[in-house]
Design a protein around this motif. Sequence first.
Motif, short mmCIF file in Angstrom:
data_model
loop_
_atom_site.label_atom_id
_atom_site.label_comp_id
_atom_site.label_asym_id
_atom_site.label_seq_id
_atom_site.Cartn_x
_atom_site.Cartn_y
_atom_site.Cartn_z
N GLY A 177 9.30 8.78 3.10
CA GLY A 177 8.12 7.93 3.26
C GLY A 177 8.39 6.51 2.78
O GLY A 177 8.05 5.53 3.44
N ASP A 178 9.01 6.40 1.61
CA ASP A 178 9.33 5.08 1.07
C ASP A 178 10.35 4.38 1.96
O ASP A 178 10.30 3.15 2.13
CB ASP A 178 9.88 5.22 -0.35
CG ASP A 178 10.03 3.87 -1.04
OD1 ASP A 178 9.01 3.31 -1.45
OD2 ASP A 178 11.18 3.39 -1.14
N GLU A 205 0.30 6.34 9.48
CA GLU A 205 -0.25 7.52 10.13
C GLU A 205 0.47 8.79 9.70
O GLU A 205 -0.15 9.86 9.60
CB GLU A 205 -0.16 7.35 11.66
CG GLU A 205 -1.11 6.28 12.20
CD GLU A 205 -1.01 6.12 13.69
OE1 GLU A 205 -0.07 6.73 14.29
OE2 GLU A 205 -1.83 5.39 14.27
N LYS A 206 1.76 8.68 9.43
CA LYS A 206 2.54 9.86 9.06
C LYS A 206 2.42 10.16 7.57
O LYS A 206 2.50 11.33 7.16
CB LYS A 206 4.01 9.65 9.43
CG LYS A 206 4.88 10.89 9.25
CD LYS A 206 6.28 10.64 9.78
CE LYS A 206 7.15 11.88 9.63
NZ LYS A 206 8.53 11.65 10.15
N TYR A 207 2.24 9.12 6.74
CA TYR A 207 2.18 9.30 5.29
C TYR A 207 0.91 8.66 4.72
O TYR A 207 0.97 7.73 3.92
CB TYR A 207 3.41 8.68 4.63
CG TYR A 207 4.73 9.26 5.10
CD1 TYR A 207 5.24 10.42 4.54
CD2 TYR A 207 5.47 8.63 6.10
CE1 TYR A 207 6.45 10.95 4.96
CE2 TYR A 207 6.67 9.15 6.53
CZ TYR A 207 7.17 10.31 5.96
OH TYR A 207 8.37 10.83 6.39
N PRO A 208 -0.28 9.14 5.10
CA PRO A 208 -1.52 8.50 4.64
C PRO A 208 -1.77 8.65 3.14
O PRO A 208 -2.53 7.87 2.57
CB PRO A 208 -2.60 9.23 5.45
CG PRO A 208 -2.00 10.56 5.77
CD PRO A 208 -0.54 10.30 5.97
N ALA A 213 1.15 3.93 0.64
CA ALA A 213 0.20 3.80 1.76
C ALA A 213 -0.62 2.54 1.64
O ALA A 213 -0.87 1.85 2.63
CB ALA A 213 -0.70 5.03 1.83
N THR A 214 -1.09 2.19 0.43
CA THR A 214 -1.89 0.97 0.26
C THR A 214 -1.07 -0.27 0.57
O THR A 214 -1.58 -1.23 1.14
CB THR A 214 -2.45 0.89 -1.18
OG1 THR A 214 -3.24 -0.29 -1.30
CG2 THR A 214 -1.35 0.87 -2.22
N TYR A 215 0.22 -0.24 0.24
CA TYR A 215 1.10 -1.35 0.58
C TYR A 215 1.30 -1.41 2.10
O TYR A 215 1.33 -2.50 2.69
CB TYR A 215 2.46 -1.20 -0.10
CG TYR A 215 2.42 -1.32 -1.60
CD1 TYR A 215 2.65 -2.54 -2.23
CD2 TYR A 215 2.16 -0.22 -2.41
CE1 TYR A 215 2.63 -2.66 -3.61
CE2 TYR A 215 2.14 -0.31 -3.79
CZ TYR A 215 2.37 -1.54 -4.39
OH TYR A 215 2.34 -1.65 -5.76
N GLY A 216 1.46 -0.23 2.72
CA GLY A 216 1.71 -0.19 4.15
C GLY A 216 0.54 -0.70 4.97
O GLY A 216 0.72 -1.48 5.92
N ARG A 217 -0.70 -0.29 4.63
CA ARG A 217 -1.86 -0.76 5.38
C ARG A 217 -2.05 -2.27 5.19
O ARG A 217 -2.38 -2.99 6.15
CB ARG A 217 -3.11 0.00 4.93
CG ARG A 217 -3.13 1.46 5.36
CD ARG A 217 -4.47 2.10 5.06
NE ARG A 217 -4.72 2.22 3.63
CZ ARG A 217 -4.49 3.32 2.91
NH1 ARG A 217 -3.98 4.38 3.49
NH2 ARG A 217 -4.77 3.35 1.61
N ASN A 218 -1.87 -2.75 3.97
CA ASN A 218 -2.01 -4.18 3.72
C ASN A 218 -0.95 -4.99 4.48
O ASN A 218 -1.26 -6.01 5.11
CB ASN A 218 -1.91 -4.47 2.22
CG ASN A 218 -2.08 -5.94 1.89
OD1 ASN A 218 -3.16 -6.49 2.00
ND2 ASN A 218 -1.00 -6.59 1.48
N LEU A 219 0.29 -4.48 4.46
CA LEU A 219 1.37 -5.21 5.14
C LEU A 219 1.21 -5.14 6.65
O LEU A 219 1.56 -6.09 7.36
CB LEU A 219 2.72 -4.65 4.72
CG LEU A 219 3.95 -5.44 5.17
CD1 LEU A 219 3.90 -6.87 4.64
CD2 LEU A 219 5.23 -4.75 4.73
N ALA A 243 -10.47 2.30 1.50
CA ALA A 243 -9.82 3.58 1.22
C ALA A 243 -9.76 3.87 -0.27
O ALA A 243 -10.00 5.01 -0.70
CB ALA A 243 -8.42 3.61 1.82
N ASP A 244 -9.44 2.87 -1.07
CA ASP A 244 -9.36 3.04 -2.52
C ASP A 244 -9.41 1.65 -3.16
O ASP A 244 -8.40 0.95 -3.18
CB ASP A 244 -8.08 3.78 -2.91
CG ASP A 244 -7.98 4.03 -4.41
OD1 ASP A 244 -8.93 3.66 -5.13
OD2 ASP A 244 -6.96 4.59 -4.85
#
Length: 303
Positions: A177-178, A205-208, A213-219, A243-244
């Motif tokens: 994931g990372d 989508e694969k690692y919600p 995940a918070t870094y991924g959505r923001n980026l 989300a959080d």
Amino acid sequence: MTRYLTVGAGALAVLAAPVPAFAQDNNDEARLRKLEAEVRALQRRVFPGSEGRYFEPEITGQPRQNQATVATPSTTAVTDILSRLDALESQIQRLTSQYEEGSFAVRELTARVEALENRGAAASPALSAPSTTGASRPAGTVQSGAATPTPAAAARPDPARVAAVQAIAKPQTDDPGDDEYSYGFRLWDAGFYPEAQQQLTMFVEKYPNHSRATYGRNLLGRAYLDDGKAKEAAPWFLRNYQADKAAARAGDSLLYLAETMIALDDQSRACIALAEFNETYPALAAGRLKSQYDANRGKVTCN
């Protein structure tokens, strides 16, 4: 093909069904006759006759006789049932085999059609490649060859860009994931925004529930925003914040949401986002994100 898949599955289901102990009575005979009728109906569906689908039907089995003349002193009812059941199983096996052969023929035909289409596209007249800068062509300028490139030519990727993207190494650690997130970050950092959007979308989508995940959505929102796609960026910033709100990049996303609203010329929502950011994350507003917060505040007039 959908019809053949359904028919093949039905045939296998008939073969796999458990066979009850046959008693020498009229009920068993009636059930066997019903099974034979279903197989004949299955044959009629697989081989419609006049349509000529790949193979001609193979009708097997002995002609049906009157029940009064079937029994002989040397043949019991159970023997007759088992013999007819073997014939049914053979028919089902042949139907399955012919269905698989028909599927193979369809795949071969599809491959030949695609090969012919590719050869036709390669043989078309040479076309001038569209400008990679996106600048409009001056009025009156005429391209050599056809005036408009075909969709295949327009969608062909730039080999230099493909090579540059492939040169960006994807990490290989014990945390897949990372690795996916880090690869998306490297694509974004190199300015390959569409590729980063695709990679980061796959990651979130694969690692919600991954710690990244918070870094991924923001980026992902930033990859859209940096690509000039503010409408696509806004939902990701809002989603990450909601989300959080205590997540590592929730405050960043709220501030970037305000920036996105400014880009969309929606000052009302921008002011709401800025006010909520200042109220919810005062430490960020006065610390790490102070310069960005002040810059966005200077772009709008809020009550």
